[in-house]
Design a protein around this motif. Structure first.
Motif, short mmCIF file in Angstrom:
data_model
loop_
_atom_site.label_atom_id
_atom_site.label_comp_id
_atom_site.label_asym_id
_atom_site.label_seq_id
_atom_site.Cartn_x
_atom_site.Cartn_y
_atom_site.Cartn_z
N LEU A 1 21.60 16.26 16.90
CA LEU A 1 21.31 15.29 17.96
C LEU A 1 20.24 14.31 17.51
O LEU A 1 19.55 14.54 16.51
N ASN A 2 20.10 13.25 18.25
CA ASN A 2 19.08 12.23 17.97
C ASN A 2 17.68 12.83 18.12
O ASN A 2 17.44 13.64 19.02
N ASP A 3 16.76 12.42 17.24
CA ASP A 3 15.40 13.00 17.27
C ASP A 3 14.68 12.80 18.59
O ASP A 3 14.04 13.73 19.12
N ALA A 4 14.75 11.59 19.15
CA ALA A 4 14.04 11.34 20.41
C ALA A 4 14.71 12.08 21.57
O ALA A 4 14.05 12.55 22.50
N ASP A 5 16.03 12.22 21.53
CA ASP A 5 16.71 13.00 22.57
C ASP A 5 16.22 14.45 22.54
O ASP A 5 16.00 15.07 23.60
N ALA A 6 16.04 14.99 21.34
CA ALA A 6 15.54 16.37 21.23
C ALA A 6 14.13 16.47 21.82
O ALA A 6 13.83 17.36 22.62
N ALA A 7 13.28 15.51 21.44
CA ALA A 7 11.91 15.53 21.95
C ALA A 7 11.91 15.39 23.47
O ALA A 7 11.13 16.03 24.18
N GLY A 8 12.81 14.55 23.98
CA GLY A 8 12.89 14.34 25.43
C GLY A 8 13.31 15.60 26.17
O GLY A 8 12.74 15.94 27.21
N LEU A 9 14.29 16.30 25.63
CA LEU A 9 14.72 17.56 26.26
C LEU A 9 13.55 18.53 26.36
O LEU A 9 13.32 19.16 27.39
N ALA A 10 12.78 18.63 25.25
CA ALA A 10 11.67 19.58 25.21
C ALA A 10 10.52 19.14 26.11
O ALA A 10 9.98 19.95 26.87
N GLU A 11 10.16 17.87 26.05
CA GLU A 11 9.04 17.39 26.87
C GLU A 11 9.37 17.45 28.36
O GLU A 11 8.51 17.72 29.19
N ASP A 12 10.63 17.17 28.69
CA ASP A 12 11.02 17.18 30.10
C ASP A 12 10.95 18.60 30.66
O ASP A 12 10.49 18.81 31.78
N ARG A 13 11.39 19.57 29.86
CA ARG A 13 11.43 20.96 30.35
C ARG A 13 10.07 21.66 30.25
O ARG A 13 9.66 22.39 31.14
N PHE A 14 9.39 21.43 29.12
CA PHE A 14 8.19 22.25 28.85
C PHE A 14 6.90 21.44 28.70
O PHE A 14 5.82 22.03 28.61
N GLY A 15 6.99 20.14 28.59
CA GLY A 15 5.80 19.35 28.24
C GLY A 15 5.37 18.42 29.37
O GLY A 15 5.28 18.81 30.54
N GLY A 16 5.16 17.16 29.00
CA GLY A 16 4.61 16.17 29.94
C GLY A 16 5.46 15.94 31.18
O GLY A 16 4.95 15.44 32.19
N GLY A 17 6.74 16.31 31.15
CA GLY A 17 7.62 16.05 32.30
C GLY A 17 7.93 17.30 33.12
O GLY A 17 8.75 17.24 34.04
N ARG A 18 7.27 18.41 32.83
CA ARG A 18 7.74 19.66 33.46
C ARG A 18 7.56 19.70 34.97
O ARG A 18 8.26 20.41 35.65
N GLU A 19 6.61 18.92 35.49
CA GLU A 19 6.41 18.91 36.95
C GLU A 19 7.22 17.79 37.61
O GLU A 19 7.16 17.61 38.81
N GLN A 20 7.94 17.02 36.83
CA GLN A 20 8.53 15.78 37.34
C GLN A 20 10.03 15.94 37.62
O GLN A 20 10.77 16.40 36.76
N THR A 21 10.45 15.54 38.82
CA THR A 21 11.89 15.47 39.09
C THR A 21 12.33 14.02 38.92
O THR A 21 11.50 13.12 38.76
N GLY A 22 13.64 13.78 38.97
CA GLY A 22 14.14 12.41 38.90
C GLY A 22 14.27 11.93 37.47
O GLY A 22 14.53 12.71 36.55
N VAL A 23 14.09 10.63 37.29
CA VAL A 23 14.38 10.00 36.00
C VAL A 23 13.12 9.95 35.13
O VAL A 23 12.11 9.37 35.53
N VAL A 24 13.21 10.58 33.99
CA VAL A 24 12.10 10.61 33.04
C VAL A 24 12.56 9.90 31.76
O VAL A 24 13.66 10.17 31.26
N VAL A 25 11.73 9.00 31.27
CA VAL A 25 12.00 8.36 29.97
C VAL A 25 10.95 8.85 28.98
O VAL A 25 9.76 8.87 29.30
N LEU A 26 11.39 9.28 27.82
CA LEU A 26 10.46 9.60 26.75
C LEU A 26 10.63 8.55 25.66
O LEU A 26 11.76 8.23 25.29
N LEU A 27 9.52 8.02 25.19
CA LEU A 27 9.56 7.09 24.05
C LEU A 27 8.73 7.69 22.93
O LEU A 27 7.60 8.12 23.16
N THR A 28 9.30 7.76 21.73
CA THR A 28 8.49 8.18 20.58
C THR A 28 8.08 6.92 19.84
O THR A 28 8.91 6.10 19.45
N LEU A 29 6.77 6.75 19.69
CA LEU A 29 6.24 5.57 19.03
C LEU A 29 5.78 5.99 17.64
O LEU A 29 4.71 6.58 17.48
N GLY A 30 6.62 5.73 16.66
CA GLY A 30 6.31 6.15 15.29
C GLY A 30 6.65 5.03 14.32
O GLY A 30 6.24 3.89 14.52
#
Ligand code: BGC
Length: 268
Positions: free
Chosen positions: A121-150
């Motif tokens: 899978l795409n690297d940012a999609d992987a990071a998004g899945l993880a951050e949404d479930r376990f990281g910065g987005g874990r308390e958030q419902t609805g639409v979450v966007v993750l951006l990797t700035l590298g």
């Protein structure tokens, strides 16, 4: 090869069903590790090997094999690539060797790993899945966007934990210029921009994204998110922005989640 310690979240030893394995292929390093799928924490140390140059499919597959052998992992494996990946097939190569385009990467990695099941899978999609479930987005419902700035900008879009794969917001045109050419962390470094100047560019990109899809939360990742306290308060867009918390393990964790079937997403 290097090993790095990761924090222990202290939830007791996982059973074998709770353990996954992910590999994150980046421009400078290829990192792999065991993941506690209940908590999103790495189990033990991750292994990182420098990305071969040129990073051709064969060379990368050789490095992936070394990492898998090191862990003696025998189950399904998730592998990220910095590219659009549909049904295991690589579609783009903005910052990787062009020889990846059109390749069935899932089949190629699987063949290099004696037939182990591989999900790519795409690297940012992987990071998004993880951050949404376990990281910065874990308390958030609805639409979450993750951006990797590298080196570039990667994006993931999730709605209540369901991934919309391959969004590629880094290639949106923002005021006549590609978003990742304005606001990737590499642009700040190359042009020696002040936090203030660079954050203005990031704000421009975020405004375009929020005007398109009105997210509830934007998570910013990549190494530069560790310094989020210096620049996140300078942003002028309207959506709340928070720093990623899983840092350089997010790609590994998200890849392991996909391989274990632990995503609400349709496999990209
Ligand atoms: C690629 C994306 C990738 C991002 C971050 C972009 O240039 O097009 O697929 O997610 O870089 O690596």
């Amino acid at each position: 090869m290097s090993s790095e310690s990761t924090p222990d979240v202290g939830s007791g030893p996982p059973g074998s069903q709770d353990v996954g394995f992910g590999i994150d292929v980046g421009g400078t390093g290829i990192k792999g590790g065991l993941v506690d799928l209940r908590t999103g924490a790495l189990i033990g140390n991750r292994v990182k090997i420098a990305t071969p140059t040129p990073a051709t499919p064969d060379a990368v597959a050789g490095t992936v094999r070394q990492i898998v052998d090191k862990f003696q992992w025998q189950g399904a494996i998730g592998i990220t690539l910095p590219a659009v990946v549909r049904g295991g097939i690589v579609q783009t190569a903005a910052n990787i060797d062009k020889s990846w385009i059109g390749l069935d990467a899932a089949a190629m990695f699987s063949a290099a790993l004696d037939g182990l099941p591989v999900h790519v899978l795409n690297d940012a999609d992987a990071a998004g899945l993880a951050e949404d479930r376990f990281g910065g987005g874990r308390e958030q419902t609805g639409v979450v966007v993750l951006l990797t700035l590298g080196t570039g900008i990667g994006s993931a879009v999730l709605n209540d934990g369901v991934l919309l794969p391959n969004t590629e917001f880094g290639h949106l045109e923002v005021d006549g210029k590609e978003a990742e050419h304005r606001a990737a962390a590499s642009v700040r470094a190359a042009k020696d921009m002040s936090w203030h100047h660079w954050t203005k560019e990031v704000s421009r990109v975020l405004k375009v994204i929020e005007n398109l899809i009105s997210p509830d939360l934007i998570i910013v990742g990549g190494g530069i998110s560790r310094e989020g306290a210096k620049w996140i308060p300078l942003l002028t867009n309207r959506t709340p922005v928070t720093a990623a918390t899983l840092h350089n393990s997010a790609g590994i964790v998200g890849a392991a989640m996909l391989a274990a079937g632990l995503t609400a997403a349709v496999a990209p």
